[in-house]
Design an enzyme around this catalytic site. Structure first.
Site, PDB file in Angstrom:
ATOM      1  N   GLY A  80       0.846  -1.191   0.000  1.00 45.44           N
ATOM      2  CA  GLY A  80       0.000   0.000   0.000  1.00 45.44           C
ATOM      3  C   GLY A  80       0.871   1.226   0.000  1.00 45.44           C
ATOM      4  O   GLY A  80       2.068   1.142   0.291  1.00 45.44           O
ATOM      5  N   CYS A 124       5.288  -6.269   1.499  1.00 44.81           N
ATOM      6  CA  CYS A 124       5.705  -4.861   1.560  1.00 44.81           C
ATOM      7  C   CYS A 124       5.055  -4.143   2.757  1.00 44.81           C
ATOM      8  O   CYS A 124       5.393  -4.450   3.884  1.00 44.81           O
ATOM      9  CB  CYS A 124       5.422  -4.178   0.223  1.00 44.81           C
ATOM     10  N   TYR A 125       4.087  -3.257   2.531  1.00 45.07           N
ATOM     11  CA  TYR A 125       3.438  -2.578   3.664  1.00 45.07           C
ATOM     12  C   TYR A 125       2.886  -3.614   4.652  1.00 45.07           C
ATOM     13  O   TYR A 125       3.000  -3.453   5.871  1.00 45.07           O
ATOM     14  CB  TYR A 125       2.317  -1.661   3.161  1.00 45.07           C
ATOM     15  N   HIS A 137       7.724  -7.572  -4.130  1.00 43.22           N
ATOM     16  CA  HIS A 137       6.370  -7.795  -4.662  1.00 43.22           C
ATOM     17  C   HIS A 137       6.341  -9.014  -5.588  1.00 43.22           C
ATOM     18  O   HIS A 137       6.722  -8.908  -6.750  1.00 43.22           O
ATOM     19  CB  HIS A 137       5.914  -6.560  -5.450  1.00 43.22           C
ATOM     20  N   GLU A 174       3.797 -10.321  -6.899  1.00 46.00           N
ATOM     21  CA  GLU A 174       2.653 -10.276  -7.816  1.00 46.00           C
ATOM     22  C   GLU A 174       2.949  -9.567  -9.128  1.00 46.00           C
ATOM     23  O   GLU A 174       2.157  -9.655 -10.058  1.00 46.00           O
ATOM     24  CB  GLU A 174       1.446  -9.613  -7.115  1.00 46.00           C
ATOM     25  N   SER A 197     -24.368  -2.177 -23.648  1.00 45.19           N
ATOM     26  CA  SER A 197     -23.677  -1.008 -24.216  1.00 45.19           C
ATOM     27  C   SER A 197     -22.991  -1.351 -25.528  1.00 45.19           C
ATOM     28  O   SER A 197     -22.667  -0.480 -26.318  1.00 45.19           O
ATOM     29  CB  SER A 197     -22.618  -0.518 -23.230  1.00 45.19           C
ATOM     30  N   GLY A 198     -22.754  -2.641 -25.728  1.00 41.61           N
ATOM     31  CA  GLY A 198     -21.960  -3.031 -26.904  1.00 41.61           C
ATOM     32  C   GLY A 198     -20.537  -3.360 -26.490  1.00 41.61           C
ATOM     33  O   GLY A 198     -19.779  -3.919 -27.265  1.00 41.61           O
ATOM     34  N   GLY A 199     -20.175  -3.013 -25.247  1.00 37.77           N
ATOM     35  CA  GLY A 199     -18.835  -3.332 -24.737  1.00 37.77           C
ATOM     36  C   GLY A 199     -18.747  -4.810 -24.334  1.00 37.77           C
ATOM     37  O   GLY A 199     -19.746  -5.539 -24.374  1.00 37.77           O
ATOM     38  N   VAL A 200     -17.544  -5.219 -23.924  1.00 43.15           N
ATOM     39  CA  VAL A 200     -17.303  -6.640 -23.636  1.00 43.15           C
ATOM     40  C   VAL A 200     -18.159  -7.132 -22.455  1.00 43.15           C
ATOM     41  O   VAL A 200     -18.833  -8.162 -22.543  1.00 43.15           O
ATOM     42  CB  VAL A 200     -15.804  -6.871 -23.320  1.00 43.15           C
ATOM     43  N   ASP A 201     -18.163  -6.365 -21.355  1.00 41.17           N
ATOM     44  CA  ASP A 201     -18.798  -6.862 -20.129  1.00 41.17           C
ATOM     45  C   ASP A 201     -20.301  -7.100 -20.313  1.00 41.17           C
ATOM     46  O   ASP A 201     -20.817  -8.164 -19.962  1.00 41.17           O
ATOM     47  CB  ASP A 201     -18.570  -5.883 -18.960  1.00 41.17           C
ATOM     48  N   SER A 202     -21.000  -6.094 -20.856  1.00 41.05           N
ATOM     49  CA  SER A 202     -22.451  -6.265 -20.971  1.00 41.05           C
ATOM     50  C   SER A 202     -22.788  -7.306 -22.037  1.00 41.05           C
ATOM     51  O   SER A 202     -23.803  -8.000 -21.926  1.00 41.05           O
ATOM     52  CB  SER A 202     -23.144  -4.932 -21.260  1.00 41.05           C
ATOM     53  N   THR A 203     -21.927  -7.448 -23.053  1.00 41.88           N
ATOM     54  CA  THR A 203     -22.190  -8.479 -24.066  1.00 41.88           C
ATOM     55  C   THR A 203     -22.070  -9.871 -23.441  1.00 41.88           C
ATOM     56  O   THR A 203     -22.922 -10.744 -23.656  1.00 41.88           O
ATOM     57  CB  THR A 203     -21.192  -8.347 -25.245  1.00 41.88           C
ATOM     58  N   LYS A 256     -11.430  -8.373 -15.471  1.00 44.31           N
ATOM     59  CA  LYS A 256     -11.653  -8.262 -16.916  1.00 44.31           C
ATOM     60  C   LYS A 256     -11.150  -9.489 -17.691  1.00 44.31           C
ATOM     61  O   LYS A 256     -11.833 -10.001 -18.570  1.00 44.31           O
ATOM     62  CB  LYS A 256     -10.930  -7.011 -17.430  1.00 44.31           C
TER      63      LYS A 256
END
Ligand code: XMP
Length: 593
Positions: free
Chosen positions: A51, A78-79, A166, A168, A219-225, A369
């Site tokens: 963080g 780390c933190y 880190h 990750e 919307s036509g975007g990836v998620d809503s499709t 995503k």
């Protein structure tokens, strides 16, 4: 379900860790560090993220120390490592300067379960100011770097570990191996995948929806499709209804490609409201980015209400579905310390109320995503559709920069002397774009650099300029033509002919990236039309970035020969100049508005 909790101490660290562990086959969830101890009952292990705070900062994130009394294995990064050491009686040395970059980590105990399989020495990524300089009771050192003696520590009786580096980030060569070792210590089987998730999700969704029908804005975007196809496959065409509002701000053929796929799959339950003219008439004569965003958002809500009204859906028999994904729920304060840069439109208060009443379902709300994309492919959506670059809700409305044509004062005190001292050739542009500094947005001038496409040198200039001059938040490279040119500020608004020009130039770029096999190497490449002309042709800005979750990004250094070829196509296609954005996020945002 076997899962690991990731405590979010701010910044993007928790998301990176959570995403990485899922890719290793174990489901993760992000929790607040102030959560009561009983919230952890279902987790096999706990990771404390890094963080941006210091453990000495008075406003450091709230933390419930009872978590350290739980039985599950704990890994502090780390933190998180510093916080564990400080809380349990070790010491943390405050550092004024950040150590940043790759460090060689030397393993002191090669047989240690956290370090098994790591080479004796390997490069790991470091980014810290403070460091642990005295062990807490019960801990011992198991790895070090030349500058950091306690780079990894362990209390084996308690199965509690801390690491300064880190694992990750991809720069840490054997970071995944360390995370796999922690997963093994937690006793988790690595069986989670989007395919296994889909099987669970179907059961949960059937229960949530019951015998109601589902309405979804597409919307036509990836998620809503992906959400729309998922619901169609699960519930059938008769119980799902989609509405696509065409705002006239989409890219060339974008909506059409989605419609063609849905038609080919016999999903004819998508209504399309053609509202382009209304959006453009509401945007007429408006140049302020905030005002444009608000108009686009408000018009969307008006059209949506009108269209829903027409459908006469009985609220007792319909639920609303949204394509919200995991970072959207966290960024908006789903946990308290995630940096809130903007409230996601899927988390406005009215929607939150409906969520509580069970009137909204969010089938993708647990997924990142890349996982949504994998799920989309699992559902049979073509690769090219699910791997499209993210596209903002307000569409080209935020990529067509508007102006009344009156040039703002672009004098930046001290800049001329700095350019001369460093041999930098370029100028400030008479427009402004949005940037981000900490949690605050900036609105300042871009600076255009000329010269050879030597990315290391250009990057150093870009960082020096934005660090030094608050009035410059973004730096672009004049990729074509290379010689000195005059930029003329012109009046420009969201009008159809300008949008068509942008769509055409954007399409040249997309086709180029696909043809050269670069499309998937780049996270996103907004193509922006500023209100500037060079020799009567519009200047066009390319903003290619590499990113993980769009919270931070670095500009993509395209091979110079390819950039020259792309410039030639754009100049032949009518552009007057091609500007290539060479600013990281922060200090510049991915979009220009
Ligand atoms: P910024 O410009 O904030 O963008 O660095 C981060 C990511 O978010 C996308 N973006 C939006 N997406 N509505 C959206 O749905 C918006 O208003 C919006 N603004 C930015 C942007 O494309 C990038 O992926």
């Amino acid at each position: 379900m076997e899962k690991i909790a990731v405590l979010d101490f701010g910044g993007q660290y928790a998301h990176l860790i959570a995403n990485r562990v899922r890719r290793l086959g174990v489901f993760t969830e992000i929790l607040s560090p102030a959560s009561p101890a009983e919230d952890f009952a279902d987790y096999a292990g706990i990771i404390f993220s890094g963080g941006p705070s210091s453990v000495y900062a008075p406003d450091r994130p709230d933390f419930n120390p009872e978590i350290l009394g739980l039985d599950q294995p704990i890994l502090g990064i780390c933190y998180g490592h510093q916080l564990i050491s400080q809380t349990l009686g070790g010491a943390v040395k405050p550092g004024k300067v950040k150590e940043y970059g790759i460090a060689n980590v030397t393993v002191e105990d090669a047989a240690h379960p956290l370090l098994i399989g790591l080479p004796a020495s390997s490069p790991m990524w470091m980014s810290h100011g403070d460091s642990v300089n005295a062990l807490a009771p019960g801990f011992r050192a198991i790895a070090s770097t030349p500058d950091c003696e306690l780079a990894a520590v362990a209390n084996d009786a308690r199965k509690m570990y801390g690491i300064q580096f880190h694992p990750e980030v991809t720069h840490s060569r054997f970071g995944n191996r360390l995370l796999e070792n922690f997963i093994a210590i937690c006793g988790c089987e690595r069986t989670w995948s989007t395919a296994s998730y889909l099987r669970d999700l179907e059961g949960r969704l059937r229960q949530q929806v019951g015998d109601r029908n589902v309405f979804l804005l597409v919307s036509g975007g990836v998620d809503s499709t992906v959400a729309f196809v998922l619901l169609n496959r699960l519930l059938g065409e008769d119980r799902v209804l989609g509405l696509h509002i065409d705002n006239g701000l989409m890219r060339l053929n974008e909506s059409q490609a989605v419609k063609d796929f849905l038609n080919a799959e016999n999903m004819r339950n998508l209504n399309v409201a053609d509202a382009g003219d209304l959006f453009l008439s509401n945007l007429a004569g408006v140049s302020s980015p905030e005002a444009k965003r608000k108009i686009i958002g408000d018009t969307f809500l008006d059209v949506k209400d009108l269209e829903i009204e027409k459908l006469k859906l009985d609220p007792d028999h319909w639920v609303l579905a949204q394509g919200t994904i995991y970072p959207d729920t966290i960024e908006s304060g789903g946990t308290k310390h995630a940096d809130v840069i903007k409230t996601h439109h899927n988390r406005v208060p009215a929607i939150v109320d409906m969520l509580v009443q069970g009137k909204v379902i969010e089938p993708l709300a647990d997924l990142y995503k890349d996982e949504v994309r994998a799920l989309g492919e699992e559902l049979g959506i073509p690769h090219a559709l699910v791997w499209r670059h993210p596209f903002p809700g307000p569409g080209l409305g935020v990529r067509l920069l508007c102006s009344d044509g009156v040039a703002p004062d672009t004098t930046v005190p001290g800049l001329e002397a700095f350019l001369t001292d460093h041999g930098i050739e370029g100028q400030t542009l008479p427009i402004r774009s949005v940037g981000v500094q900490g949690d605050a947005r900036t609105y300042a001038h871009p600076f255009v650099l000329r010269g050879a496409p030597d990315w290391d040198k250009l990057e150093a200039f870009s960082t020096a300029l934005t660090n030094r001059f608050a009035d410059v938040n973004r730096v672009v490279y004049q990729a074509g033509p290379r010689n000195h040119v005059a930029y003329t500020l012109v009046a420009q608004y969201c009008e159809k002919d300008k949008l068509d020009t942008l769509r055409r130039l954007d399409d040249i770029c997309t086709a180029f990236l696909q043809e050269k096999g670069l499309y998937e190497a780049i996270w996103q490449m907004p193509v922006v039309l500023p209100p500037l002309e060079v020799d009567g042709g519009p200047a066009v800005v390319l903003r290619p970035v590499c990113s993980n979750e769009a919270m931070t990004a670095s500009f993509y250094p395209m091979a110079p020969a390819l950039l020259t070829e792309l410039c030639a196509r754009l100049l032949a296609g009518g552009a007057g100049a091609v500007l290539y954005d060479i600013t990281h996020k922060p200090p510049a945002t991915i979009e220009w508005e």
